[in-house]
Design a protein around this motif. Structure first.
Motif, PDB file in Angstrom:
ATOM      1  N   ASP A 142       1.264   2.587   9.584  1.00 13.73           N
ATOM      2  CA  ASP A 142       2.496   3.172  10.084  1.00 13.73           C
ATOM      3  C   ASP A 142       3.699   2.579   9.357  1.00 13.73           C
ATOM      4  N   PRO A 143       4.814   3.320   9.311  1.00 16.47           N
ATOM      5  CA  PRO A 143       6.032   2.764   8.714  1.00 16.47           C
ATOM      6  C   PRO A 143       6.428   1.451   9.383  1.00 16.47           C
ATOM      7  N   TRP A 144       6.984   0.559   8.580  1.00 13.17           N
ATOM      8  CA  TRP A 144       7.408  -0.767   8.979  1.00 13.17           C
ATOM      9  C   TRP A 144       6.229  -1.727   9.127  1.00 13.17           C
ATOM     10  N   LYS A 145       5.021  -1.287   8.796  1.00 16.16           N
ATOM     11  CA  LYS A 145       3.860  -2.171   8.727  1.00 16.16           C
ATOM     12  C   LYS A 145       3.525  -2.400   7.255  1.00 16.16           C
ATOM     13  N   LEU A 146       3.050  -3.594   6.921  1.00 17.05           N
ATOM     14  CA  LEU A 146       2.766  -3.925   5.532  1.00 17.05           C
ATOM     15  C   LEU A 146       1.612  -3.069   5.013  1.00 17.05           C
ATOM     16  N   ARG A 147       1.849  -2.399   3.885  1.00 15.72           N
ATOM     17  CA  ARG A 147       0.830  -1.531   3.291  1.00 15.72           C
ATOM     18  C   ARG A 147       0.209  -2.132   2.035  1.00 15.72           C
ATOM     19  N   ARG A 148       0.676  -3.265   1.617  1.00 22.83           N
ATOM     20  CA  ARG A 148       0.164  -3.907   0.410  1.00 22.83           C
ATOM     21  C   ARG A 148      -0.529  -5.217   0.760  1.00 22.83           C
ATOM     22  N   SER A 149      -1.299  -5.718  -0.166  1.00 27.32           N
ATOM     23  CA  SER A 149      -2.001  -6.987   0.039  1.00 27.32           C
ATOM     24  C   SER A 149      -1.098  -8.146  -0.359  1.00 27.32           C
ATOM     25  N   ARG A 210      19.842  -4.635  -8.991  1.00 23.45           N
ATOM     26  CA  ARG A 210      18.983  -5.514  -8.196  1.00 23.45           C
ATOM     27  C   ARG A 210      18.728  -4.923  -6.818  1.00 23.45           C
ATOM     28  N   LEU A 211      19.755  -4.353  -6.216  1.00 21.84           N
ATOM     29  CA  LEU A 211      19.568  -3.729  -4.906  1.00 21.84           C
ATOM     30  C   LEU A 211      18.622  -2.536  -5.010  1.00 21.84           C
ATOM     31  N   GLY A 212      18.686  -1.818  -6.136  1.00 22.81           N
ATOM     32  CA  GLY A 212      17.752  -0.715  -6.326  1.00 22.81           C
ATOM     33  C   GLY A 212      16.310  -1.192  -6.378  1.00 22.81           C
ATOM     34  N   GLU A 213      16.071  -2.340  -7.027  1.00 20.65           N
ATOM     35  CA  GLU A 213      14.715  -2.895  -7.058  1.00 20.65           C
ATOM     36  C   GLU A 213      14.270  -3.304  -5.659  1.00 20.65           C
ATOM     37  N   TRP A 214      15.171  -3.893  -4.888  1.00 17.36           N
ATOM     38  CA  TRP A 214      14.835  -4.276  -3.516  1.00 17.36           C
ATOM     39  C   TRP A 214      14.497  -3.041  -2.686  1.00 17.36           C
ATOM     40  N   ARG A 215      15.297  -1.991  -2.804  1.00 24.83           N
ATOM     41  CA  ARG A 215      15.038  -0.797  -2.003  1.00 24.83           C
ATOM     42  C   ARG A 215      13.682  -0.192  -2.351  1.00 24.83           C
ATOM     43  N   ARG A 216      13.392  -0.077  -3.660  1.00 20.48           N
ATOM     44  CA  ARG A 216      12.117   0.518  -4.055  1.00 20.48           C
ATOM     45  C   ARG A 216      10.939  -0.355  -3.625  1.00 20.48           C
ATOM     46  N   GLY A 217      11.090  -1.681  -3.743  1.00 14.86           N
ATOM     47  CA  GLY A 217      10.003  -2.573  -3.353  1.00 14.86           C
ATOM     48  C   GLY A 217       9.713  -2.524  -1.862  1.00 14.86           C
ATOM     49  N   LEU A 218      10.750  -2.609  -1.033  1.00 18.20           N
ATOM     50  CA  LEU A 218      10.558  -2.561   0.412  1.00 18.20           C
ATOM     51  C   LEU A 218      10.089  -1.188   0.859  1.00 18.20           C
ATOM     52  N   GLN A 219      10.604  -0.147   0.209  1.00 20.49           N
ATOM     53  CA  GLN A 219      10.190   1.208   0.564  1.00 20.49           C
ATOM     54  C   GLN A 219       8.703   1.401   0.306  1.00 20.49           C
ATOM     55  N   ASP A 220       8.214   0.865  -0.803  1.00 19.25           N
ATOM     56  CA  ASP A 220       6.794   1.004  -1.142  1.00 19.25           C
ATOM     57  C   ASP A 220       5.918   0.156  -0.228  1.00 19.25           C
ATOM     58  N   CYS A 221       6.344  -1.082   0.051  1.00 16.39           N
ATOM     59  CA  CYS A 221       5.500  -1.993   0.829  1.00 16.39           C
ATOM     60  C   CYS A 221       5.455  -1.647   2.307  1.00 16.39           C
ATOM     61  N   LEU A 222       6.489  -0.997   2.830  1.00 18.80           N
ATOM     62  CA  LEU A 222       6.561  -0.716   4.263  1.00 18.80           C
ATOM     63  C   LEU A 222       6.473   0.773   4.580  1.00 18.80           C
ATOM     64  N   GLY A 223       6.272   1.627   3.576  1.00 15.75           N
ATOM     65  CA  GLY A 223       6.155   3.057   3.831  1.00 15.75           C
ATOM     66  C   GLY A 223       7.428   3.672   4.380  1.00 15.75           C
TER      67      GLY A 223
END
Length: 296
Positions: A142-149, A210-223
């Motif tokens: 589900d969104p806001w749950k970790l999707r990566r290892s 840098r903020l763009g990298e943060w947004r993409r990283g968190l978006q991918d890891c948390l769905g």
């Protein structure tokens, strides 16, 4: 003596003779200039090679000096006694009795002191989640749950941050912004279980890239979606510390909890950030900071 005028054949011979003399003179000058050119090229080549060798020797010598100095510094740091030894003062006779009484009281067994901190009562849940994050990734969580290892070093970092630092402190950067975003996503997933929707993540990184990298990283890891990043959403991105601090103050006034994340490229953590109960600052290594400077 004959005063006969020169014939055309005589004039032609004279002209050819003068031309031959001029040609010979020009060829002689050309040969001399060619010799001077060759000599100059040899001088330039030998001078440049000599200077290059000299510069190379100087650079190599300075490099050897730096390496030796750093090795000596490392050895000195390892041998240095960083613990300041307390000054031993001989107690007076009157203090001796009090010291003996204190020693006797200390010898009495006491119950172990429980760890203190904001997350001391959540130790079991935190350890369980960190262990589960290191298994197979759940790409359909589900969104806001970790999707990566989560890697082992990231789990150890969060364990220290949650349980030893009480959710307030700096931790070494994982070496890249994507890995730091993954570690932060794991923290957000755990905080979501503990506080539900009563907390908001505030990320400070001084440049839009840098903020763009943060947004993409968190978006991918948390769905997450792009709508999850904004003033009224779960994650807010900031270029300036003063705007982040103002937002955190407003959250606390409403009874909500700000979770502040500071990017590794930030030179320092602003003092007002230290007053908030949950903040995580990534400390970048010199090589990581040098790479950030090169990208500017």
């Amino acid at each position: 003596m004959s005063d006969e005028a020169p014939t055309p054949e005589t004039w032609q011979d004279l002209a050819l003779s003068e031309l031959r003399q001029q040609r010979d003179a020009l060829q002689s000058e050309i040969a001399e200039l060619s010799n001077r050119r060759d000599q100059l090229q040899q001088d330039i080549a030998s001078s440049f090679a000599g200077q290059s060798d000299s510069i190379a020797r100087r650079v190599k010598g300075f490099q050897d000096y730096l390496v030796g100095a750093l090795q000596e510094l490392a050895v000195s740091a390892e041998q240095m006694d960083l613990v300041v030894q307390p000054l031993v003062v001989q107690p007076s006779p009157l203090d001796q009795v009090a010291a003996e009484q204190a020693a006797a009281a200390a010898a009495i067994p006491t119950a172990p002191v429980a760890p203190t901190g904001l997350f001391s009562n959540d130790e079991d849940l935190i350890r369980e989640r960190l262990a589960s994050f290191q298994g197979q990734p759940d790409f359909y969580a589900d969104p806001w749950k970790l999707r990566r290892s989560l890697e082992a070093n990231g789990a150890a970092l969060l364990e220290d941050w949650f349980l030893n630092q009480g959710g307030r402190g700096a931790q070494p950067s994982s070496g890249s912004r994507n890995r730091n975003a993954l570690t932060t996503a794991a923290a957000i997933s755990i905080l979501g279980e503990l506080y539900g929707e009563r907390f908001q993540t505030l990320v400070l990184a001084g440049m839009p890239e840098r903020l763009g990298e943060w947004r993409r990283g968190l978006q991918d890891c948390l769905g997450l979606n792009r709508e999850d990043f904004g003033p009224n959403s779960g994650i807010v991105l900031f270029e300036r510390a003063d705007a982040l601090i103002e937002r955190a103050d407003r959250l606390e006034e409403r009874g909500e909890l700000p979770f502040i994340v500071v990017d590794a490229a930030e030179a320092a953590v602003e003092v007002p950030i230290l007053q908030f109960p949950i903040w995580l600052a990534f400390a970048g290594s010199p090589s990581e900071l040098a790479l950030e400077d090169d990208l500017l």
